[in-house]
Design a protein around this motif. Sequence first.
Motif, PDB file in Angstrom:
ATOM      1  N   ARG A 115       0.809  -1.205   0.096  1.00  8.59           N
ATOM      2  CA  ARG A 115      -0.023  -0.107   0.171  1.00  8.59           C
ATOM      3  C   ARG A 115       0.866   1.259   0.042  1.00  8.59           C
ATOM      4  O   ARG A 115       1.711   1.371   0.822  1.00  8.59           O
ATOM      5  N   GLY A 116       0.651   2.132  -0.915  1.00  7.04           N
ATOM      6  CA  GLY A 116       1.319   3.480  -0.808  1.00  7.04           C
ATOM      7  C   GLY A 116       2.648   3.380  -1.919  1.00  7.04           C
ATOM      8  O   GLY A 116       3.126   4.328  -1.953  1.00  7.04           O
ATOM      9  N   THR A 117       2.986   2.222  -2.139  1.00 11.70           N
ATOM     10  CA  THR A 117       4.294   1.953  -3.388  1.00 11.70           C
ATOM     11  C   THR A 117       3.894   2.729  -4.680  1.00 11.70           C
ATOM     12  O   THR A 117       2.777   2.601  -5.204  1.00 11.70           O
ATOM     13  N   CYS A 118       4.767   3.358  -5.028  1.00 10.91           N
ATOM     14  CA  CYS A 118       4.823   4.269  -6.437  1.00 10.91           C
ATOM     15  C   CYS A 118       5.530   3.460  -7.371  1.00 10.91           C
ATOM     16  O   CYS A 118       6.990   3.244  -7.051  1.00 10.91           O
ATOM     17  N   SER A 119       5.103   2.986  -8.466  1.00 13.19           N
ATOM     18  CA  SER A 119       6.059   2.152  -9.318  1.00 13.19           C
ATOM     19  C   SER A 119       5.535   2.790 -10.809  1.00 13.19           C
ATOM     20  O   SER A 119       4.578   3.379 -11.005  1.00 13.19           O
ATOM     21  N   MET A 120       6.379   2.352 -11.771  1.00  6.39           N
ATOM     22  CA  MET A 120       6.247   2.739 -13.073  1.00  6.39           C
ATOM     23  C   MET A 120       5.430   1.799 -13.887  1.00  6.39           C
ATOM     24  O   MET A 120       5.639   0.666 -13.919  1.00  6.39           O
ATOM     25  N   ALA A 121       4.469   2.522 -14.545  1.00  7.13           N
ATOM     26  CA  ALA A 121       3.727   1.753 -15.858  1.00  7.13           C
ATOM     27  C   ALA A 121       4.577   1.575 -16.977  1.00  7.13           C
ATOM     28  O   ALA A 121       5.630   2.331 -16.966  1.00  7.13           O
ATOM     29  N   ARG A 122       4.280   0.587 -17.633  1.00  3.63           N
ATOM     30  CA  ARG A 122       4.794   0.154 -18.732  1.00  3.63           C
ATOM     31  C   ARG A 122       4.252  -0.722 -19.535  1.00  3.63           C
ATOM     32  O   ARG A 122       2.972  -1.339 -19.397  1.00  3.63           O
ATOM     33  N   ALA A 123       4.631  -0.744 -20.963  1.00  2.25           N
ATOM     34  CA  ALA A 123       4.084  -1.668 -21.972  1.00  2.25           C
ATOM     35  C   ALA A 123       4.723  -3.333 -21.351  1.00  2.25           C
ATOM     36  O   ALA A 123       5.435  -3.505 -20.712  1.00  2.25           O
ATOM     37  N   GLN A 124       4.331  -4.181 -22.537  1.00  5.49           N
ATOM     38  CA  GLN A 124       4.746  -5.565 -22.258  1.00  5.49           C
ATOM     39  C   GLN A 124       6.291  -5.654 -21.980  1.00  5.49           C
ATOM     40  O   GLN A 124       6.704  -6.463 -21.533  1.00  5.49           O
ATOM     41  N   ASN A 125       6.924  -4.647 -22.975  1.00  7.40           N
ATOM     42  CA  ASN A 125       8.614  -4.665 -23.075  1.00  7.40           C
ATOM     43  C   ASN A 125       8.836  -4.367 -21.547  1.00  7.40           C
ATOM     44  O   ASN A 125       8.408  -3.031 -21.161  1.00  7.40           O
ATOM     45  N   PRO A 126       9.653  -4.804 -20.939  1.00 14.59           N
ATOM     46  CA  PRO A 126      10.127  -4.433 -19.342  1.00 14.59           C
ATOM     47  C   PRO A 126      11.011  -2.862 -19.539  1.00 14.59           C
ATOM     48  O   PRO A 126      11.006  -2.377 -18.496  1.00 14.59           O
ATOM     49  N   ASN A 127      11.549  -2.802 -20.533  1.00 12.52           N
ATOM     50  CA  ASN A 127      12.331  -1.548 -20.770  1.00 12.52           C
ATOM     51  C   ASN A 127      11.403  -0.349 -21.433  1.00 12.52           C
ATOM     52  O   ASN A 127      12.029   0.281 -22.260  1.00 12.52           O
ATOM     53  N   SER A 128      10.071  -0.446 -21.256  1.00  8.62           N
ATOM     54  CA  SER A 128       9.392   0.593 -21.802  1.00  8.62           C
ATOM     55  C   SER A 128       8.706   1.583 -20.890  1.00  8.62           C
ATOM     56  O   SER A 128       7.750   2.568 -21.257  1.00  8.62           O
ATOM     57  N   ALA A 129       9.078   1.559 -19.680  1.00  4.87           N
ATOM     58  CA  ALA A 129       8.543   2.826 -18.917  1.00  4.87           C
ATOM     59  C   ALA A 129       9.334   3.943 -19.413  1.00  4.87           C
ATOM     60  O   ALA A 129      10.223   4.398 -19.855  1.00  4.87           O
ATOM     61  N   ASN A 130       8.050   5.005 -19.103  1.00  3.44           N
ATOM     62  CA  ASN A 130       8.574   6.508 -19.905  1.00  3.44           C
ATOM     63  C   ASN A 130       8.094   7.517 -18.733  1.00  3.44           C
ATOM     64  O   ASN A 130       8.951   8.196 -18.203  1.00  3.44           O
ATOM     65  N   SER A 131       6.673   7.796 -18.415  1.00  6.75           N
ATOM     66  CA  SER A 131       6.490   8.730 -17.814  1.00  6.75           C
ATOM     67  C   SER A 131       5.095   8.348 -16.821  1.00  6.75           C
ATOM     68  O   SER A 131       4.933   8.978 -15.616  1.00  6.75           O
ATOM     69  N   GLN A 132       4.311   7.372 -17.252  1.00  7.27           N
ATOM     70  CA  GLN A 132       3.237   6.903 -16.341  1.00  7.27           C
ATOM     71  C   GLN A 132       3.699   5.982 -15.155  1.00  7.27           C
ATOM     72  O   GLN A 132       4.690   5.394 -15.259  1.00  7.27           O
ATOM     73  N   PHE A 133       2.969   6.429 -14.136  1.00 12.44           N
ATOM     74  CA  PHE A 133       3.214   5.674 -12.877  1.00 12.44           C
ATOM     75  C   PHE A 133       1.893   5.407 -12.196  1.00 12.44           C
ATOM     76  O   PHE A 133       0.924   5.660 -12.552  1.00 12.44           O
ATOM     77  N   PHE A 134       1.900   4.546 -11.240  1.00 11.92           N
ATOM     78  CA  PHE A 134       0.684   4.171 -10.348  1.00 11.92           C
ATOM     79  C   PHE A 134       1.005   4.200  -9.039  1.00 11.92           C
ATOM     80  O   PHE A 134       2.532   3.912  -8.506  1.00 11.92           O
ATOM     81  N   ILE A 135       0.035   4.155  -8.142  1.00  9.50           N
ATOM     82  CA  ILE A 135       0.184   4.168  -6.801  1.00  9.50           C
ATOM     83  C   ILE A 135      -0.774   3.056  -6.113  1.00  9.50           C
ATOM     84  O   ILE A 135      -2.083   3.064  -6.385  1.00  9.50           O
ATOM     85  N   CYS A 136      -0.125   2.036  -5.356  1.00 10.79           N
ATOM     86  CA  CYS A 136      -0.926   1.017  -5.147  1.00 10.79           C
ATOM     87  C   CYS A 136      -1.882   1.171  -3.849  1.00 10.79           C
ATOM     88  O   CYS A 136      -1.506   1.864  -2.881  1.00 10.79           O
ATOM     89  N   PHE A 137      -3.334   0.770  -4.012  1.00 13.77           N
ATOM     90  CA  PHE A 137      -3.987   0.923  -2.812  1.00 13.77           C
ATOM     91  C   PHE A 137      -3.906  -0.042  -1.946  1.00 13.77           C
ATOM     92  O   PHE A 137      -4.043   0.096  -0.678  1.00 13.77           O
ATOM     93  N   ASP A 138      -3.565  -1.357  -2.194  1.00 17.11           N
ATOM     94  CA  ASP A 138      -3.166  -2.480  -1.548  1.00 17.11           C
ATOM     95  C   ASP A 138      -2.084  -3.310  -1.752  1.00 17.11           C
ATOM     96  O   ASP A 138      -1.520  -2.943  -2.710  1.00 17.11           O
ATOM     97  N   ASP A 139      -1.712  -4.348  -1.006  1.00 16.51           N
ATOM     98  CA  ASP A 139      -0.797  -4.984  -1.462  1.00 16.51           C
ATOM     99  C   ASP A 139      -0.897  -5.572  -2.873  1.00 16.51           C
ATOM    100  O   ASP A 139      -1.845  -6.299  -3.099  1.00 16.51           O
ATOM    101  N   ALA A 140       0.029  -5.526  -3.721  1.00 18.15           N
ATOM    102  CA  ALA A 140       0.313  -6.022  -4.902  1.00 18.15           C
ATOM    103  C   ALA A 140       1.294  -6.877  -5.390  1.00 18.15           C
ATOM    104  O   ALA A 140       2.175  -6.726  -6.395  1.00 18.15           O
ATOM    105  N   ALA A 141       1.722  -7.641  -4.528  1.00 22.98           N
ATOM    106  CA  ALA A 141       3.184  -8.453  -4.456  1.00 22.98           C
ATOM    107  C   ALA A 141       3.260  -9.178  -5.759  1.00 22.98           C
ATOM    108  O   ALA A 141       4.256  -9.471  -6.275  1.00 22.98           O
ATOM    109  N   PHE A 142       2.221  -9.602  -6.606  1.00 26.13           N
ATOM    110  CA  PHE A 142       2.186 -10.178  -7.564  1.00 26.13           C
ATOM    111  C   PHE A 142       3.008  -9.198  -8.645  1.00 26.13           C
ATOM    112  O   PHE A 142       3.350  -9.791  -9.799  1.00 26.13           O
TER     113      PHE A 142
END
Length: 170
Positions: free
Chosen positions: A100-127
């Motif tokens: 909860r509260g983690t900020c992480s980069m969004a990306r496309a299928q390619n692991p090296n495709s993060a650019n500007s988009q990000f997300f904030i987790c509401f709950d645990d998302a260990a997957f």
Amino acid sequence: MAEIKDRENALIMETTKGQVVIELLPDLAPGHVARIKELTREGAYDGVVFHRVIDGFMAQTGDVKFGNSSKPTFAPSRAGMGGSEKPDLKAEFSNANHARGTCSMARAQNPNSANSQFFICFDDAAFLNRQYTVWGQVIEGMDNVDKIKRGEPVQDPDKIVSLKVAADIK
């Protein structure tokens, strides 16, 4: 306000739901933290909507091309499909937990495709662990993140009013 240990590595995000303070984690993801700070200092995130918000999972934002409600390129139907003009980032995966509260980069299928988009987790998302780059942690204002309007896509979405590096606020 929360105690900020390092003002150069903290963000103050004003949203339509209230203030959120994010501690940056440059030791985990130096390239991603540098990009977030660069775009923040350019004002790129100001006016950007939360275009994908899934209850119990996360709130996604950061499409500075199609998701910025204050720019002529704003296209609600395309929000989430764009990024900045800067090159995509090389993945900086770590063992950090998507809690909860983690900020992480969004990306496309390619692991090296993060650019500007990000997300904030509401709950645990260990997957998501070791598959997405964690670059920050909300240290104050998760109650405001919890108030962000849900949807995929979100109708009349909430937005980032302004995003600033704490060191830049006088």
